[in-house]
Design a protein around this motif. Structure first.
Motif, PDB file in Angstrom:
ATOM      1  N   ASN A   1      19.431  66.282  48.312  1.00 31.15           N
ATOM      2  CA  ASN A   1      20.390  65.195  48.509  1.00 31.15           C
ATOM      3  C   ASN A   1      21.024  65.380  49.876  1.00 31.15           C
ATOM      4  N   VAL A   2      20.609  64.565  50.822  1.00 32.83           N
ATOM      5  CA  VAL A   2      21.044  64.729  52.204  1.00 32.83           C
ATOM      6  C   VAL A   2      21.507  63.401  52.800  1.00 32.83           C
ATOM      7  N   SER A   3      22.141  63.519  53.945  1.00 33.62           N
ATOM      8  CA  SER A   3      22.438  62.365  54.789  1.00 33.62           C
ATOM      9  C   SER A   3      21.575  62.497  56.037  1.00 33.62           C
TER      10      SER A   3
ATOM     11  N   ALA B   1      30.021  63.894  50.629  1.00 33.52           N
ATOM     12  CA  ALA B   1      30.614  62.949  51.585  1.00 33.52           C
ATOM     13  C   ALA B   1      30.663  63.524  52.994  1.00 33.52           C
ATOM     14  N   MET B   2      30.901  64.821  53.103  1.00 34.17           N
ATOM     15  CA  MET B   2      31.008  65.414  54.440  1.00 34.17           C
ATOM     16  C   MET B   2      29.688  65.412  55.196  1.00 34.17           C
TER      17      MET B   2
ATOM     18  N   SER C   1      21.766  66.533  57.160  1.00 28.63           N
ATOM     19  CA  SER C   1      22.735  67.472  56.614  1.00 28.63           C
ATOM     20  C   SER C   1      22.770  67.345  55.096  1.00 28.63           C
ATOM     21  N   GLY C   2      22.856  68.494  54.424  1.00 26.19           N
ATOM     22  CA  GLY C   2      23.017  68.456  52.981  1.00 26.19           C
ATOM     23  C   GLY C   2      22.393  69.608  52.228  1.00 26.19           C
ATOM     24  N   VAL C   3      21.422  70.270  52.853  1.00 24.00           N
ATOM     25  CA  VAL C   3      20.812  71.445  52.228  1.00 24.00           C
ATOM     26  C   VAL C   3      20.959  72.607  53.200  1.00 24.00           C
TER      27      VAL C   3
END
Length: 139
Positions: free
Chosen positions: A29-31, A52-53, A115-117
């Motif tokens: 689950n990333v952005s 969210a960050m 970003s996310g992992v």
């Protein structure tokens, strides 16, 4: 006069889609953000379940990579080695692994940030998307 290559919105969406697919297949689950060569945002997506960050972090990673024309990991290594005295950027958040420049024919056309992992996995996602994009462009 020189010819200047640049990312179109369709190119940016292709990069974003390839990164999304790669992350989704691995249940990450990333952005993801794609910026142009000046670091301005072209497109961004935050996957369901991504913190969210990560939305801001992926943009900062991409901007850092575009502005420096280098993978953001370079700055993470500099910071880790205590050599950050020369850095004057407004945000250190982009200076984590996961931002990768998009180079075409040796010229910067943009960057992608994830970003996310774990940071090496963020970079892996970005690198995969760039590899797929360049393979598609070169055919």
């Amino acid at each position: 006069m020189k010819i200047k290559h640049y990312l179109t919105l369709a190119d940016a969406e292709f990069l974003l889609d390839k990164a999304y697919q790669y992350a989704d297949e691995r249940h990450f689950n990333v952005s993801i953000a794609v910026v142009d060569e000046t670091g301005n945002l072209l497109t961004m997506k935050r996957m369901d379940g991504a913190s969210a960050m990560t939305a801001n972090l992926c943009i900062e990673k991409a901007r850092c990579s575009a502005i420096s024309r280098k993978p953001s990991k370079l700055f993470e290594d500099i910071i880790r080695n205590g050599q950050m005295g020369f850095l004057t950027m407004n945000s250190f958040s982009g200076m984590l692994e996961g931002g990768e420049p998009v180079l075409y024919e040796g010229h910067l056309v943009g960057a992608i940030g994830v970003s996310g992992v774990k940071s090496f996995e963020d970079a892996e996602i970005a690198q995969y998307a760039i590899q797929e994009f360049l393979a598609q462009v070169n055919h």
